[in-house]
Write an enzyme that holds these catalytic residues in place. Structure first.
Site, PDB file in Angstrom:
ATOM      1  N   TYR B  99       2.629   4.871   2.101  1.00  0.00           N
ATOM      2  CA  TYR B  99       1.633   4.559   1.064  1.00  0.00           C
ATOM      3  C   TYR B  99       1.915   5.373  -0.186  1.00  0.00           C
ATOM      4  O   TYR B  99       2.358   6.528  -0.094  1.00  0.00           O
ATOM      5  CB  TYR B  99       0.227   4.911   1.539  1.00  0.00           C
ATOM      6  CG  TYR B  99      -0.366   3.945   2.540  1.00  0.00           C
ATOM      7  CD1 TYR B  99      -1.126   2.853   2.126  1.00  0.00           C
ATOM      8  CD2 TYR B  99      -0.172   4.132   3.903  1.00  0.00           C
ATOM      9  CE1 TYR B  99      -1.675   1.971   3.042  1.00  0.00           C
ATOM     10  CE2 TYR B  99      -0.725   3.253   4.830  1.00  0.00           C
ATOM     11  CZ  TYR B  99      -1.468   2.180   4.388  1.00  0.00           C
ATOM     12  OH  TYR B  99      -2.009   1.314   5.305  1.00  0.00           O
ATOM     13  N   TYR B 138       4.155   2.341  10.517  1.00  0.00           N
ATOM     14  CA  TYR B 138       4.284   3.773  10.245  1.00  0.00           C
ATOM     15  C   TYR B 138       3.633   4.597  11.354  1.00  0.00           C
ATOM     16  O   TYR B 138       2.730   4.134  12.041  1.00  0.00           O
ATOM     17  CB  TYR B 138       3.707   4.143   8.877  1.00  0.00           C
ATOM     18  CG  TYR B 138       2.252   3.803   8.682  1.00  0.00           C
ATOM     19  CD1 TYR B 138       1.253   4.663   9.108  1.00  0.00           C
ATOM     20  CD2 TYR B 138       1.883   2.624   8.043  1.00  0.00           C
ATOM     21  CE1 TYR B 138      -0.079   4.354   8.916  1.00  0.00           C
ATOM     22  CE2 TYR B 138       0.552   2.309   7.841  1.00  0.00           C
ATOM     23  CZ  TYR B 138      -0.431   3.172   8.285  1.00  0.00           C
ATOM     24  OH  TYR B 138      -1.748   2.845   8.101  1.00  0.00           O
ATOM     25  N   ARG B 148       1.257   2.546  13.790  1.00  0.00           N
ATOM     26  CA  ARG B 148       0.401   1.418  13.397  1.00  0.00           C
ATOM     27  C   ARG B 148       1.265   0.167  13.217  1.00  0.00           C
ATOM     28  O   ARG B 148       2.299   0.222  12.554  1.00  0.00           O
ATOM     29  CB  ARG B 148      -0.292   1.676  12.052  1.00  0.00           C
ATOM     30  CG  ARG B 148      -1.260   2.822  11.951  1.00  0.00           C
ATOM     31  CD  ARG B 148      -2.636   2.625  12.593  1.00  0.00           C
ATOM     32  NE  ARG B 148      -3.094   1.304  12.919  1.00  0.00           N
ATOM     33  CZ  ARG B 148      -3.815   0.505  12.125  1.00  0.00           C
ATOM     34  NH1 ARG B 148      -4.165   0.896  10.936  1.00  0.00           N
ATOM     35  NH2 ARG B 148      -4.206  -0.680  12.537  1.00  0.00           N
ATOM     36  N   HIS B 151       0.384  -3.861   8.567  1.00  0.00           N
ATOM     37  CA  HIS B 151      -0.908  -4.479   8.228  1.00  0.00           C
ATOM     38  C   HIS B 151      -1.166  -4.397   6.739  1.00  0.00           C
ATOM     39  O   HIS B 151      -0.606  -3.551   6.041  1.00  0.00           O
ATOM     40  CB  HIS B 151      -2.051  -3.809   8.993  1.00  0.00           C
ATOM     41  CG  HIS B 151      -2.179  -2.338   8.692  1.00  0.00           C
ATOM     42  ND1 HIS B 151      -1.447  -1.387   9.354  1.00  0.00           N
ATOM     43  CD2 HIS B 151      -2.925  -1.673   7.780  1.00  0.00           C
ATOM     44  CE1 HIS B 151      -1.748  -0.187   8.883  1.00  0.00           C
ATOM     45  NE2 HIS B 151      -2.638  -0.336   7.911  1.00  0.00           N
ATOM     46  N   HIS B 153      -4.551  -4.071   4.237  1.00  0.00           N
ATOM     47  CA  HIS B 153      -5.999  -3.855   4.180  1.00  0.00           C
ATOM     48  C   HIS B 153      -6.619  -4.879   3.237  1.00  0.00           C
ATOM     49  O   HIS B 153      -6.091  -5.109   2.129  1.00  0.00           O
ATOM     50  CB  HIS B 153      -6.313  -2.452   3.649  1.00  0.00           C
ATOM     51  CG  HIS B 153      -5.847  -1.343   4.544  1.00  0.00           C
ATOM     52  ND1 HIS B 153      -6.642  -0.777   5.511  1.00  0.00           N
ATOM     53  CD2 HIS B 153      -4.661  -0.685   4.614  1.00  0.00           C
ATOM     54  CE1 HIS B 153      -5.977   0.182   6.133  1.00  0.00           C
ATOM     55  NE2 HIS B 153      -4.767   0.256   5.604  1.00  0.00           N
TER      56      HIS B 153
END
Lengths: 146, 220
Positions: B99, B138, B148, B151, B153
């Protein structure tokens, strides 16, 4: 077939917050109030990665918590209460609460007397109110099924 | 809780962060009369949505690395009515699973071509559409060797504040599904979080297409 909620996770502050977010009305707006407080967890520790939203007719506010769990809004004085929605890492779905500025609001009649105080902000100045949110444990804030 | 409630519980011990954050007291079900403040239309007028806000591949002087994708679908109320003119916000990791956030410590490269935030308004059919790159999986520290699944959000508004939803969209066939406590907190409803690859949405020589509808509760 509703879509299930999922947590917003820890990494949203580069995306969702924006500078004007906490300020629903301009500075000096007649009747504006400041609302500030902290969000804490079941161990009393600050929640530094929550996102708070409020909504009133024609107004919307959004504020992420700071590293000490604090948040702030400037908005219009609500007629009854301010609905407050909180998202966070560790919240698979958000919590809804209501910020009342006075303890004599009729909406509070529905709330068990022993927990009512968690929904009433403390007046700290002419138009400054403090509303802390405890997600869990002693003094847990009343949350609503909305 | 009603039997058809698809939302996860607050307390879901496999997801460690719920342990100290899940409310322990039962929720209070208030009488929501038509004047209830939760039924107000959320007006997010602070920042108008720009023409390129839906295209996460064109927000930087250089293009991002990764697999270009189109993600589109409709925002619907549970009764099937489209939610028109509603704000949809998305954010995600880059193709390496990192991120653009100061606190993300995953030792994967940042991408100067990718910030990872987009928004758009739904059209008259409730349709949203984003152009982006497929995010990477990640690691996180929830449990040993925790990863995870990839995905995106999603944050969605209806016409009433009470319809507010934040969720995550996953990609079909990800082998990490069975290991992810966040996705599995939705139990049997977890399949509703998975997009569908769609050749009709796929644009030749350019981008793979995915379809994913989002259903929020009906307006009161």
């Amino acid at each position: 077939m509703l879509t299930p909620s999922q947590t917003l996770g820890p990494f949203f502050s580069h995306a969702l917050p924006y500078a004007e977010g906490p300020f629903c009305v301009p500075e000096g707006h007649p009747g504006a109030i400041e609302l500030r407080g902290r969000v804490t967890d079941g161990a009393g520790e600050p929640v530094p990665d929550a996102l708070l939203e409020i909504c009133q007719p024609g107004l919307f506010g959004r504020c992420p918590t700071a590293p000490d769990g604090s948040y702030h809004f400037r908005t219009a004085r609500p007629e009854t209460y301010l609905p407050l929605l909180i998202f966070a890492r560790g919240l698979l779905k958000p919590v809804w609460t209501r910020v009342h500025l006075t303890p004599d609001d009729r909406f509070l009649d529905e709330v068990d007397e022993s927990r009512r105080a968690t929904l009433v902000a403390t007046r700290e100045g002419e138009a400054v109110y403090r509303f802390d949110v405890r997600l869990q444990g002693a003094g847990e804030t009343v949350f609503f099924a909305i | 809780m009603p039997a058809d409630d698809p939302h996860p519980p607050y307390l879901h011990p496999p997801y460690g962060s719920t342990l100290l954050r899940a409310p322990a007291q039962p929720l209070l079900a208030p009488k929501l009369d038509p004047e209830a403040a939760e039924l107000v239309d959320p007006v997010y007028g602070h920042r108008p949505v720009g023409d390129l806000d839906h295209d996460l591949t064109r927000q930087r002087p250089v293009e991002p690395l990764g697999e270009r994708i189109i993600v589109t679908g409709r925002v619907l109320e549970s009764g099937g009515r489209p939610v028109r003119g509603a704000l949809v916000e998305v954010w995600q990791a880059n193709a390496s699973g990192r991120y653009a956030h100061d606190l993300d410590r995953h030792p994967a490269p940042l991408d100067p071509g990718f910030h990872g935030f987009g928004r758009c308004l739904t059209d008259d059919e409730g349709r949203y559409r984003f152009v982006t790159i497929k995010p990477g999986a990640y690691p996180w520290r929830n449990h040993p060797n925790a990863w995870r699944p990839a995905h995106i959000h999603f944050s969605v508004f209806g016409t009433q504040f009470a319809q507010r939803l934040i969720t995550q969209m996953y990609f079909p066939g990800d082998p990490l599904f069975e290991h992810d406590p966040i996705m599995n907190s939705a139990a049997a409803a977890r399949d509703r979080l998975v997009a569908r690859f769609d050749l009709g949405t796929t644009e030749p020589e350019w981008a793979l297409g995915y379809q994913w509808d989002i259903v929020i509760k009906g307006a009161a």
